[in-house]
Design a protein around this motif. Sequence first.
Motif, PDB file in Angstrom:
ATOM      1  N   SER A  90      12.082 103.967 125.146  1.00 60.21           N
ATOM      2  CA  SER A  90      11.200 103.471 125.728  1.00 60.21           C
ATOM      3  C   SER A  90      10.794 102.224 126.207  1.00 60.21           C
ATOM      4  N   THR A  91       9.971 101.824 126.567  1.00 64.37           N
ATOM      5  CA  THR A  91       9.687 100.622 127.326  1.00 64.37           C
ATOM      6  C   THR A  91       8.907  99.635 126.510  1.00 64.37           C
ATOM      7  N   ALA A  92       9.025  99.602 125.272  1.00 58.64           N
ATOM      8  CA  ALA A  92       8.392  98.570 124.471  1.00 58.64           C
ATOM      9  C   ALA A  92       9.440  97.567 124.129  1.00 58.64           C
ATOM     10  N   VAL A  93       9.343  96.873 122.978  1.00 56.21           N
ATOM     11  CA  VAL A  93      10.288  95.778 122.801  1.00 56.21           C
ATOM     12  C   VAL A  93      10.985  95.647 121.484  1.00 56.21           C
ATOM     13  N   ARG A  94      12.205  95.124 121.627  1.00 57.47           N
ATOM     14  CA  ARG A  94      13.011  94.788 120.494  1.00 57.47           C
ATOM     15  C   ARG A  94      12.603  93.378 120.161  1.00 57.47           C
ATOM     16  N   SER A  95      12.002  93.032 119.025  1.00 62.22           N
ATOM     17  CA  SER A  95      11.443  91.735 118.841  1.00 62.22           C
ATOM     18  C   SER A  95      11.423  91.197 117.448  1.00 62.22           C
ATOM     19  N   ARG A  96      11.115  89.935 117.356  1.00 60.67           N
ATOM     20  CA  ARG A  96      10.974  89.289 116.063  1.00 60.67           C
ATOM     21  C   ARG A  96       9.891  88.252 116.158  1.00 60.67           C
ATOM     22  N   ILE A  97       9.126  88.022 115.066  1.00 58.45           N
ATOM     23  CA  ILE A  97       8.031  87.078 115.117  1.00 58.45           C
ATOM     24  C   ILE A  97       8.309  85.879 114.245  1.00 58.45           C
ATOM     25  N   ALA A  98       8.126  84.706 114.804  1.00 62.33           N
ATOM     26  CA  ALA A  98       8.252  83.455 114.049  1.00 62.33           C
ATOM     27  C   ALA A  98       7.690  82.372 114.924  1.00 62.33           C
ATOM     28  N   ALA A  99       7.180  81.318 114.376  1.00 62.08           N
ATOM     29  CA  ALA A  99       6.679  80.197 115.155  1.00 62.08           C
ATOM     30  C   ALA A  99       7.850  79.377 115.627  1.00 62.08           C
ATOM     31  N   VAL A 100       7.720  78.796 116.842  1.00 65.13           N
ATOM     32  CA  VAL A 100       8.847  78.042 117.388  1.00 65.13           C
ATOM     33  C   VAL A 100       9.247  76.920 116.449  1.00 65.13           C
TER      34      VAL A 100
ATOM     35  N   ASP B 222      13.316  99.469 115.874  1.00 70.14           N
ATOM     36  CA  ASP B 222      13.019 100.859 115.515  1.00 70.14           C
ATOM     37  C   ASP B 222      11.960 101.375 116.472  1.00 70.14           C
ATOM     38  N   ASN B 223      12.297 102.393 117.276  1.00 74.96           N
ATOM     39  CA  ASN B 223      11.322 103.012 118.160  1.00 74.96           C
ATOM     40  C   ASN B 223      11.577 104.516 118.257  1.00 74.96           C
ATOM     41  N   LYS B 224      10.623 105.229 118.814  1.00 75.50           N
ATOM     42  CA  LYS B 224      10.697 106.687 118.865  1.00 75.50           C
ATOM     43  C   LYS B 224      11.876 107.184 119.684  1.00 75.50           C
ATOM     44  N   SER B 225      12.214 106.499 120.771  1.00 81.91           N
ATOM     45  CA  SER B 225      13.320 106.966 121.609  1.00 81.91           C
ATOM     46  C   SER B 225      14.623 106.952 120.832  1.00 81.91           C
ATOM     47  N   ARG B 226      14.834 105.933 120.026  1.00 82.25           N
ATOM     48  CA  ARG B 226      16.051 105.872 119.218  1.00 82.25           C
ATOM     49  C   ARG B 226      15.984 106.865 118.055  1.00 82.25           C
ATOM     50  N   GLN B 227      14.833 107.002 117.463  1.00 79.50           N
ATOM     51  CA  GLN B 227      14.690 107.983 116.388  1.00 79.50           C
ATOM     52  C   GLN B 227      14.987 109.403 116.887  1.00 79.50           C
TER      53      GLN B 227
ATOM     54  N   ASP C  20      13.299  99.992 107.948  1.00 79.91           N
ATOM     55  CA  ASP C  20      12.713  98.803 108.566  1.00 79.91           C
ATOM     56  C   ASP C  20      12.663  97.624 107.599  1.00 79.91           C
ATOM     57  N   TYR C  21      12.840  96.399 108.149  1.00 78.26           N
ATOM     58  CA  TYR C  21      12.903  95.225 107.274  1.00 78.26           C
ATOM     59  C   TYR C  21      12.346  93.942 107.873  1.00 78.26           C
TER      60      TYR C  21
ATOM     61  N   GLU D  39       4.666  92.498 122.390  1.00 78.01           N
ATOM     62  CA  GLU D  39       4.942  93.777 121.749  1.00 78.01           C
ATOM     63  C   GLU D  39       5.824  93.690 120.509  1.00 78.01           C
ATOM     64  N   ALA D  40       5.289  93.092 119.499  1.00 78.12           N
ATOM     65  CA  ALA D  40       6.023  93.011 118.243  1.00 78.12           C
ATOM     66  C   ALA D  40       6.287  94.404 117.680  1.00 78.12           C
ATOM     67  N   ALA D  41       7.466  94.601 117.118  1.00 77.56           N
ATOM     68  CA  ALA D  41       7.873  95.898 116.580  1.00 77.56           C
ATOM     69  C   ALA D  41       8.869  95.674 115.447  1.00 77.56           C
ATOM     70  N   PRO D  42       9.117  96.695 114.625  1.00 77.11           N
ATOM     71  CA  PRO D  42      10.021  96.510 113.480  1.00 77.11           C
ATOM     72  C   PRO D  42      11.488  96.536 113.855  1.00 77.11           C
ATOM     73  N   TYR D  43      12.252  95.706 113.179  1.00 77.04           N
ATOM     74  CA  TYR D  43      13.706  95.829 113.168  1.00 77.04           C
ATOM     75  C   TYR D  43      14.059  96.858 112.096  1.00 77.04           C
TER      76      TYR D  43
END
Length: 320
Positions: free
Chosen positions: A9-19, A136-141, A160-161, A265-269
């Motif tokens: 799907s059309t959401a995102v592969r992402s990671r969160i951290a401050a620059v 981790d997203n529904k399309s891959r699951q 997820d981690y 669109e933050a999401a889990p790895y």
Amino acid sequence: MTASSTRRSTAVRSRIAAVGAIAVAGTLLLTGCGDQTKSKNNDSGSGSASAAAPLADKLPASIRQAGIIKVGSDIAYAPVEFKDGAGKTVGMDPDLADAMGKQLGVKFQFENGTFDALLTGIRSKRYDIAMSAMTDNKSRQEGVDPDSGKKVGEGVDFVDYLTAGVSIYTRKGDTGGISTWSDLCGKKLAVERGTVSEDLAKSETKKCTGGKKITIEAFDDDQQAQTRLRSGGADAASSDFPVAAYAVKTSGGGKDFQLVGDQVEAAPYGIAVAKGNNQLRDALQAAMDAVIKSGEYQKILAKWGAEDGAVKESVINGGK
């Protein structure tokens, strides 16, 4: 690589951290076969199986006896996984795998492959798992192609981690007025093939008006996308936030790129495991939870500038 239902799907592969937290230290598309060469210089394991490992008995007997978990990974995605100057596989994922290996009494053997072929590699049993900044997203699951919506495989389960988001970056001092995804209409965007960044760009270009579509240039790995942007062949590039921030910090001594706009669109790895391989999946979850509770998890994330994406516990298939 990262994102919601879209290396990721059309959401995102992402990671969160401050620059400022990104220190210098720090797809389910089933097409393509890419480079599948083994990482010969990888030291990111814990050695042969050991009876002293507290979670060894949770592993399937075949893996416990072999003493190795074969990991498919796109080892060109710093700071998550990449080769250092000596050719050794390093990064956040290898460090986490090493810590998990000590809990399980096995070595995590990283093998290099193009991101969009990693899940195919699990299905063909080339790899036991995939650990590669994969969202981790529904399309891959569910084994669904995010473009067509058609079933293309059996799908995988995820352990997820981390949590992460997707970012855009440009050449430094040359943003071209780009600060949001809608600003990319009429522009050229470099991405890694099979990632959430590519899926998000495909979704966004459908919203463009006046015939100004996003020209998406997809490459086998993120470093190629960076090279394209650096040379002036693209107006912008996109990848998971930790990777984009690391590129901005390190490329050309910090003189090549700059981040624009906010990550989205933050999401889990997740670590991908074949459907039905529940014993391995659950063993990996237990090992990750043990690493989190020990405090080593937080130290590893801080080492690679990803501590803002930390989770309190590992879950199965937490992606939407």
